[in-house]
Design a protein around this motif. Structure first.
Motif, PDB file in Angstrom:
ATOM      1  N   ARG A  87       0.846  -1.199   0.000  1.00 21.41           N
ATOM      2  CA  ARG A  87       0.000   0.000   0.000  1.00 21.41           C
ATOM      3  C   ARG A  87       0.875   1.241   0.000  1.00 21.41           C
ATOM      4  NH1 ARG A  87      -1.230   3.271   4.038  1.00 21.41           N
ATOM      5  NH2 ARG A  87      -0.360   1.806   5.545  1.00 21.41           N
ATOM      6  N   ILE A  88       0.465   2.229  -0.792  1.00 18.31           N
ATOM      7  CA  ILE A  88       1.082   3.550  -0.755  1.00 18.31           C
ATOM      8  C   ILE A  88      -0.040   4.567  -0.585  1.00 18.31           C
ATOM      9  CG2 ILE A  88       2.410   5.284  -2.017  1.00 18.31           C
ATOM     10  CD1 ILE A  88       3.904   3.063  -3.397  1.00 18.31           C
ATOM     11  N   SER A  89       0.010   5.312   0.488  1.00 21.58           N
ATOM     12  CA  SER A  89      -1.013   6.318   0.758  1.00 21.58           C
ATOM     13  C   SER A  89      -0.461   7.701   0.403  1.00 21.58           C
ATOM     14  CB  SER A  89      -1.434   6.287   2.232  1.00 21.58           C
ATOM     15  OG  SER A  89      -2.033   5.045   2.549  1.00 21.58           O
ATOM     16  N   ILE A  90      -1.265   8.453  -0.328  1.00 13.31           N
ATOM     17  CA  ILE A  90      -0.870   9.786  -0.775  1.00 13.31           C
ATOM     18  C   ILE A  90      -1.933  10.770  -0.323  1.00 13.31           C
ATOM     19  CG2 ILE A  90      -0.322  11.234  -2.773  1.00 13.31           C
ATOM     20  CD1 ILE A  90       0.216   8.535  -4.278  1.00 13.31           C
ATOM     21  N   ASP A 110      -7.394  12.270  -0.395  1.00 15.56           N
ATOM     22  CA  ASP A 110      -6.645  11.110   0.089  1.00 15.56           C
ATOM     23  C   ASP A 110      -6.700  10.011  -0.952  1.00 15.56           C
ATOM     24  OD1 ASP A 110      -5.838  12.042   2.694  1.00 15.56           O
ATOM     25  OD2 ASP A 110      -7.944  11.894   3.283  1.00 15.56           O
ATOM     26  N   VAL A 111      -5.534   9.525  -1.336  1.00  7.24           N
ATOM     27  CA  VAL A 111      -5.423   8.489  -2.355  1.00  7.24           C
ATOM     28  C   VAL A 111      -4.752   7.268  -1.742  1.00  7.24           C
ATOM     29  CG1 VAL A 111      -4.466   7.889  -4.602  1.00  7.24           C
ATOM     30  CG2 VAL A 111      -5.268  10.224  -4.177  1.00  7.24           C
ATOM     31  N   ASP A 112      -5.396   6.117  -1.892  1.00 11.06           N
ATOM     32  CA  ASP A 112      -4.877   4.872  -1.347  1.00 11.06           C
ATOM     33  C   ASP A 112      -4.589   3.928  -2.502  1.00 11.06           C
ATOM     34  OD1 ASP A 112      -4.129   3.295   0.881  1.00 11.06           O
ATOM     35  OD2 ASP A 112      -5.964   2.120   0.668  1.00 11.06           O
ATOM     36  N   ALA A 113      -3.306   3.706  -2.801  1.00 10.54           N
ATOM     37  CA  ALA A 113      -2.897   2.837  -3.898  1.00 10.54           C
ATOM     38  C   ALA A 113      -2.522   1.470  -3.332  1.00 10.54           C
ATOM     39  CB  ALA A 113      -1.718   3.451  -4.642  1.00 10.54           C
ATOM     40  N   ARG A 114      -3.064   0.428  -3.928  1.00  9.18           N
ATOM     41  CA  ARG A 114      -2.817  -0.941  -3.460  1.00  9.18           C
ATOM     42  C   ARG A 114      -2.122  -1.759  -4.542  1.00  9.18           C
ATOM     43  NH1 ARG A 114      -4.207  -1.941   2.097  1.00  9.18           N
ATOM     44  NH2 ARG A 114      -5.731  -0.339   2.645  1.00  9.18           N
ATOM     45  N   ASP A 136      -7.913   4.155  -4.820  1.00  9.11           N
ATOM     46  CA  ASP A 136      -9.153   4.709  -4.281  1.00  9.11           C
ATOM     47  C   ASP A 136      -8.876   6.120  -3.770  1.00  9.11           C
ATOM     48  OD1 ASP A 136     -10.934   2.359  -4.503  1.00  9.11           O
ATOM     49  OD2 ASP A 136      -9.495   1.469  -3.109  1.00  9.11           O
ATOM     50  N   GLY A 137      -9.759   7.033  -4.118  1.00  5.75           N
ATOM     51  CA  GLY A 137      -9.594   8.409  -3.698  1.00  5.75           C
ATOM     52  C   GLY A 137     -10.822   8.935  -2.992  1.00  5.75           C
ATOM     53  N   THR A 138     -10.610   9.702  -1.953  1.00  7.80           N
ATOM     54  CA  THR A 138     -11.706  10.356  -1.240  1.00  7.80           C
ATOM     55  C   THR A 138     -11.328  11.813  -1.018  1.00  7.80           C
ATOM     56  OG1 THR A 138     -10.798   9.679   0.915  1.00  7.80           O
ATOM     57  CG2 THR A 138     -12.473   8.263  -0.062  1.00  7.80           C
ATOM     58  N   GLY A 139     -12.267  12.696  -1.286  1.00  6.47           N
ATOM     59  CA  GLY A 139     -12.018  14.123  -1.095  1.00  6.47           C
ATOM     60  C   GLY A 139     -13.326  14.847  -0.862  1.00  6.47           C
ATOM     61  N   PRO A 244     -21.499  18.007   6.182  1.00  2.00           N
ATOM     62  CA  PRO A 244     -21.440  19.387   6.681  1.00  2.00           C
ATOM     63  C   PRO A 244     -20.252  20.184   6.141  1.00  2.00           C
ATOM     64  CG  PRO A 244     -22.012  17.893   8.454  1.00  2.00           C
ATOM     65  CD  PRO A 244     -21.688  17.031   7.274  1.00  2.00           C
ATOM     66  N   GLY A 245     -19.125  19.524   5.906  1.00  3.14           N
ATOM     67  CA  GLY A 245     -17.934  20.245   5.450  1.00  3.14           C
ATOM     68  C   GLY A 245     -17.823  20.411   3.955  1.00  3.14           C
ATOM     69  N   GLY A 246     -18.737  19.821   3.189  1.00  2.00           N
ATOM     70  CA  GLY A 246     -18.661  19.914   1.731  1.00  2.00           C
ATOM     71  C   GLY A 246     -19.227  18.670   1.081  1.00  2.00           C
ATOM     72  N   LEU A 247     -19.076  18.606  -0.225  1.00  2.00           N
ATOM     73  CA  LEU A 247     -19.581  17.483  -0.989  1.00  2.00           C
ATOM     74  C   LEU A 247     -18.504  16.403  -1.047  1.00  2.00           C
ATOM     75  CD1 LEU A 247     -22.359  17.272  -2.353  1.00  2.00           C
ATOM     76  CD2 LEU A 247     -21.247  17.837  -4.519  1.00  2.00           C
ATOM     77  N   ALA A 248     -18.727  15.294  -0.333  1.00  2.00           N
ATOM     78  CA  ALA A 248     -17.737  14.221  -0.253  1.00  2.00           C
ATOM     79  C   ALA A 248     -17.753  13.405  -1.535  1.00  2.00           C
ATOM     80  CB  ALA A 248     -18.023  13.316   0.939  1.00  2.00           C
ATOM     81  N   VAL A 249     -16.577  13.235  -2.124  1.00  2.00           N
ATOM     82  CA  VAL A 249     -16.441  12.535  -3.394  1.00  2.00           C
ATOM     83  C   VAL A 249     -15.630  11.257  -3.179  1.00  2.00           C
ATOM     84  CG1 VAL A 249     -15.501  12.650  -5.733  1.00  2.00           C
ATOM     85  CG2 VAL A 249     -16.550  14.676  -4.700  1.00  2.00           C
ATOM     86  N   THR A 250     -16.130  10.147  -3.689  1.00  2.00           N
ATOM     87  CA  THR A 250     -15.407   8.879  -3.683  1.00  2.00           C
ATOM     88  C   THR A 250     -15.125   8.487  -5.131  1.00  2.00           C
ATOM     89  OG1 THR A 250     -16.517   8.164  -1.653  1.00  2.00           O
ATOM     90  CG2 THR A 250     -15.448   6.466  -2.976  1.00  2.00           C
ATOM     91  N   ALA A 251     -13.869   8.168  -5.416  1.00  2.00           N
ATOM     92  CA  ALA A 251     -13.467   7.847  -6.785  1.00  2.00           C
ATOM     93  C   ALA A 251     -12.520   6.654  -6.769  1.00  2.00           C
ATOM     94  CB  ALA A 251     -12.793   9.050  -7.436  1.00  2.00           C
ATOM     95  N   ASP A 252     -12.365   6.011  -7.935  1.00  2.00           N
ATOM     96  CA  ASP A 252     -11.432   4.892  -8.014  1.00  2.00           C
ATOM     97  C   ASP A 252     -10.881   4.755  -9.430  1.00  2.00           C
ATOM     98  OD1 ASP A 252     -13.314   3.533  -9.587  1.00  2.00           O
ATOM     99  OD2 ASP A 252     -14.144   2.438  -7.907  1.00  2.00           O
ATOM    100  N   ALA A 253      -9.876   3.912  -9.575  1.00  2.00           N
ATOM    101  CA  ALA A 253      -9.255   3.629 -10.864  1.00  2.00           C
ATOM    102  C   ALA A 253      -8.459   2.339 -10.726  1.00  2.00           C
ATOM    103  CB  ALA A 253      -8.344   4.777 -11.306  1.00  2.00           C
TER     104      ALA A 253
END
Length: 263
Positions: A87-90, A110-114, A136-139, A244-253
């Motif tokens: 795993r590499i977390s960015i 936050d990007v989590d590469a496996r 996987d990315g979350t922002g 509450p803090g914004g529009l949470a986005v979940t993405a992947d590739a």
């Protein structure tokens, strides 16, 4: 002779005990040195990958603070030899892209590469590819950035009871009214995000068909496709949730180069 016999038996035991203690100490020291070397190697790899990620982000015309990289898995040196990393977390802070002249901001991505593949030569020279099997990315997109894209003066977006709520001043038939409603966030299979206003009302709205028609026109005007900037690492949006803090986005590739190939 009888008195001296026990003394000759004690010395070998003491000598053997000293050898055992010395061996244990050496093993502990060696283990400590290997652990230190492992952590030093991790630090070097994290700096190298951070530099390459910085180049990749800049290449996609996205701005951010310096990437923060953490390489997971232990021992690291075993992963180096194998050329595969668990795993590499960015973490990218203050991510910003420009769409139609407006800045779209993600305070943090936050990007989590496996299952990352990178040769020793790539880490040593910075040349070559660092490829992740899954990413996987979350922002979170700030509501102010999203409201700016809608280009409606005074319009505000926020979370209310788990839904995306909209509030805006609107002139209808010569009256200044405040409209309130709920916006549905829709994500297509291609990762395109759109807003659809399903419920919009205004206190004091004149009870005439024309007033309701003007309000519906306003609702249609803010029911648009959201032109998000290209996310780093080829990430495709899969889910969007109002928080509450914004529009949470979940993405992947999948099978993604997470560095800029040099040369």
């Amino acid at each position: 002779m009888a008195d001296s016999y026990p003394a000759r038996q004690v010395r070998p035991r003491r000598r053997g005990r000293k050898v055992l203690v010395t061996l244990v100490v050496l093993l502990l020291v060696l283990g400590g040195l290997l652990a230190v070397a492992d952590r030093v190697a991790v630090a070097v790899a994290e700096r190298t990958i951070a530099d390459q990620v910085r180049q990749e982000v800049a290449n996609q015309q996205v701005e951010s603070a310096a990437p923060e990289v953490e390489v997971g898995g232990f021992p690291f040196l075993d992963q180096v030899v194998a050329g595969r990393y668990d795993r590499i977390s960015i973490r990218l802070r203050d991510v910003q892209g420009s769409v139609q002249g407006n800045a779209v901001r993600l305070p943090q991505l936050d990007v989590d590469a496996r299952d990352v593949r990178a040769s020793l030569d790539t880490l040593r020279t910075g040349q070559g590819d660092v490829v992740a099997r899954t990413v996987d990315g979350t922002g979170t997109i700030s509501y102010d950035s999203l409201a700016a894209l809608l280009d409606r003066p005074g319009l505000k977006l926020g979370e209310r009871d788990g839904q995306l709520a909209v509030t805006a001043p609107v002139d209808i038939l010569g009256q200044r009214l405040t409209v309130n409603g709920v916006v549905e966030v829709v994500v297509s299979e291609q990762g395109e995000v759109s807003l659809k206003v399903n419920d919009l009302d205004a206190e004091g709205l004149p009870a005439v068909p024309l007033a309701r028609s003007l309000l519906n026109q306003y609702a249609q005007g803010i029911s648009i496709a959201v032109p998000l900037p290209e996310l780093p690492f080829g990430l495709t949006v899969r889910e969007v949730r109002p928080l509450p803090g914004g529009l949470a986005v979940t993405a992947d590739a999948r099978d993604v180069p997470i560095n800029q190939t040099a040369g």
